[in-house]
Structures are given as structure tokens and as C-alpha cells.
Scaffold this motif. Structure first.
Motif, PDB file in Angstrom:
ATOM      1  N   VAL A  98    -107.171  -1.223  28.523  1.00 12.73           N
ATOM      2  CA  VAL A  98    -107.778  -1.928  28.084  1.00 12.73           C
ATOM      3  C   VAL A  98    -109.638  -1.869  28.811  1.00 12.73           C
ATOM      4  O   VAL A  98    -110.143  -1.572  27.418  1.00 12.73           O
ATOM      5  CB  VAL A  98    -107.610  -2.995  28.404  1.00 12.73           C
ATOM      6  CG1 VAL A  98    -108.687  -4.382  27.728  1.00 12.73           C
ATOM      7  CG2 VAL A  98    -106.505  -3.278  27.043  1.00 12.73           C
ATOM      8  N   VAL A  99    -109.452  -1.455  29.950  1.00 16.44           N
ATOM      9  CA  VAL A  99    -111.029  -1.752  30.525  1.00 16.44           C
ATOM     10  C   VAL A  99    -111.086  -0.140  30.079  1.00 16.44           C
ATOM     11  O   VAL A  99    -112.578   0.140  30.127  1.00 16.44           O
ATOM     12  CB  VAL A  99    -111.365  -2.076  31.934  1.00 16.44           C
ATOM     13  CG1 VAL A  99    -112.377  -1.261  32.656  1.00 16.44           C
ATOM     14  CG2 VAL A  99    -111.405  -3.388  32.175  1.00 16.44           C
ATOM     15  N   ALA A 100    -110.802   1.331  29.861  1.00 19.32           N
ATOM     16  CA  ALA A 100    -110.900   2.095  29.835  1.00 19.32           C
ATOM     17  C   ALA A 100    -111.088   2.522  28.308  1.00 19.32           C
ATOM     18  O   ALA A 100    -112.213   2.734  27.749  1.00 19.32           O
ATOM     19  CB  ALA A 100    -110.258   3.060  29.928  1.00 19.32           C
ATOM     20  N   PHE A 129    -112.144  12.315  32.477  1.00 17.74           N
ATOM     21  CA  PHE A 129    -112.332  11.360  33.719  1.00 17.74           C
ATOM     22  C   PHE A 129    -111.542  10.263  33.539  1.00 17.74           C
ATOM     23  O   PHE A 129    -110.120  10.062  33.997  1.00 17.74           O
ATOM     24  CB  PHE A 129    -113.301  11.577  34.796  1.00 17.74           C
ATOM     25  CG  PHE A 129    -113.443  10.444  35.171  1.00 17.74           C
ATOM     26  CD1 PHE A 129    -112.736  11.500  36.729  1.00 17.74           C
ATOM     27  CD2 PHE A 129    -113.890   9.363  35.587  1.00 17.74           C
ATOM     28  CE1 PHE A 129    -112.487  10.250  37.555  1.00 17.74           C
ATOM     29  CE2 PHE A 129    -113.389   8.653  36.852  1.00 17.74           C
ATOM     30  CZ  PHE A 129    -112.782   8.874  37.903  1.00 17.74           C
ATOM     31  N   VAL A 130    -111.527   9.301  32.678  1.00 15.99           N
ATOM     32  CA  VAL A 130    -111.003   8.143  32.120  1.00 15.99           C
ATOM     33  C   VAL A 130    -109.846   8.641  31.239  1.00 15.99           C
ATOM     34  O   VAL A 130    -108.663   7.616  31.796  1.00 15.99           O
ATOM     35  CB  VAL A 130    -111.792   7.402  31.088  1.00 15.99           C
ATOM     36  CG1 VAL A 130    -111.115   5.859  31.023  1.00 15.99           C
ATOM     37  CG2 VAL A 130    -113.081   6.603  31.475  1.00 15.99           C
ATOM     38  N   LEU A 131    -109.055   9.470  31.112  1.00 17.76           N
ATOM     39  CA  LEU A 131    -107.784   9.843  30.662  1.00 17.76           C
ATOM     40  C   LEU A 131    -107.522  10.128  31.549  1.00 17.76           C
ATOM     41  O   LEU A 131    -106.243   9.212  31.611  1.00 17.76           O
ATOM     42  CB  LEU A 131    -108.597  10.997  29.523  1.00 17.76           C
ATOM     43  CG  LEU A 131    -106.883  11.526  28.930  1.00 17.76           C
ATOM     44  CD1 LEU A 131    -106.241  10.568  28.035  1.00 17.76           C
ATOM     45  CD2 LEU A 131    -107.259  12.308  28.539  1.00 17.76           C
ATOM     46  N   SER A 160    -101.584   0.842  34.427  1.00 15.65           N
ATOM     47  CA  SER A 160    -101.582  -0.004  33.538  1.00 15.65           C
ATOM     48  C   SER A 160    -101.975  -0.563  32.241  1.00 15.65           C
ATOM     49  O   SER A 160    -103.015   0.327  31.748  1.00 15.65           O
ATOM     50  CB  SER A 160    -102.408  -0.635  34.831  1.00 15.65           C
ATOM     51  OG  SER A 160    -102.604  -2.273  34.856  1.00 15.65           O
ATOM     52  N   PRO A 161    -102.053  -1.738  31.781  1.00 19.71           N
ATOM     53  CA  PRO A 161    -102.027  -2.563  30.292  1.00 19.71           C
ATOM     54  C   PRO A 161    -103.277  -2.593  30.582  1.00 19.71           C
ATOM     55  O   PRO A 161    -104.529  -2.351  30.398  1.00 19.71           O
ATOM     56  CB  PRO A 161    -101.510  -3.753  30.383  1.00 19.71           C
ATOM     57  CG  PRO A 161     -99.863  -2.978  30.880  1.00 19.71           C
ATOM     58  CD  PRO A 161    -100.385  -2.371  31.630  1.00 19.71           C
ATOM     59  N   ALA A 177    -115.484   2.721  24.453  1.00 16.66           N
ATOM     60  CA  ALA A 177    -115.653   2.786  23.378  1.00 16.66           C
ATOM     61  C   ALA A 177    -117.543   2.928  23.614  1.00 16.66           C
ATOM     62  O   ALA A 177    -118.478   2.301  22.608  1.00 16.66           O
ATOM     63  CB  ALA A 177    -115.431   1.206  22.219  1.00 16.66           C
ATOM     64  N   MET A 178    -117.885   1.748  24.356  1.00 14.65           N
ATOM     65  CA  MET A 178    -119.332   1.249  24.808  1.00 14.65           C
ATOM     66  C   MET A 178    -119.974   2.392  24.984  1.00 14.65           C
ATOM     67  O   MET A 178    -121.526   2.843  24.398  1.00 14.65           O
ATOM     68  CB  MET A 178    -119.325   0.601  25.962  1.00 14.65           C
ATOM     69  CG  MET A 178    -118.892  -0.877  25.365  1.00 14.65           C
ATOM     70  SD  MET A 178    -119.623  -2.658  26.485  1.00 14.65           S
ATOM     71  CE  MET A 178    -118.280  -1.255  27.716  1.00 14.65           C
TER      72      MET A 178
END
Length: 53
Positions: free
Chosen positions: A31-33, A16-18, A26-27, A38-39
């Protein structure tokens, strides 16, 4: 069995995030994704191991 379900949930969230990152490149979003995945990966590795106690 719980580890398998956790892996499936992790892969679904990552997919979903991909898709979100691909559609809105958006940069800041990238970064947030990346931090989010990672978390979640860290939580998967540390909490789905052998039960304690």
C-alpha cells in the motif's frame, strides 16, 4: 532533456520499489509503495510539462 531525465529517475525509483515489494510482500508495504509511486507519477505529470510564464 529535463523531462527525459525525470522519466529515467521515475523509472529507477519504480524499479527499486518494485524489487522491495517483490522481496518483502507485506500488504502494508504494498500500500505504501503504491501510494508513493502514485504521488511521484502525479508530480512527474504536473511539474515536467511546459514551463509557465
Amino acid at each position: 532533456m529535463n523531462r527525459l531525465l525525470a522519466l529515467i529517475a521515475f523509472l529507477a525509483l519504480a524499479a527499486f520499489v518494485l524489487v522491495l515489494v517483490i522481496e518483502v510482500p507485506s500488504p502494508d508495504l504494498i500500500v505504501v509503495a503504491t501510494l508513493t509511486i502514485a504521488m511521484v507519477a502525479y508530480d512527474f505529470v504536473t511539474s515536467s510539462g511546459k514551463p509557465r510564464g
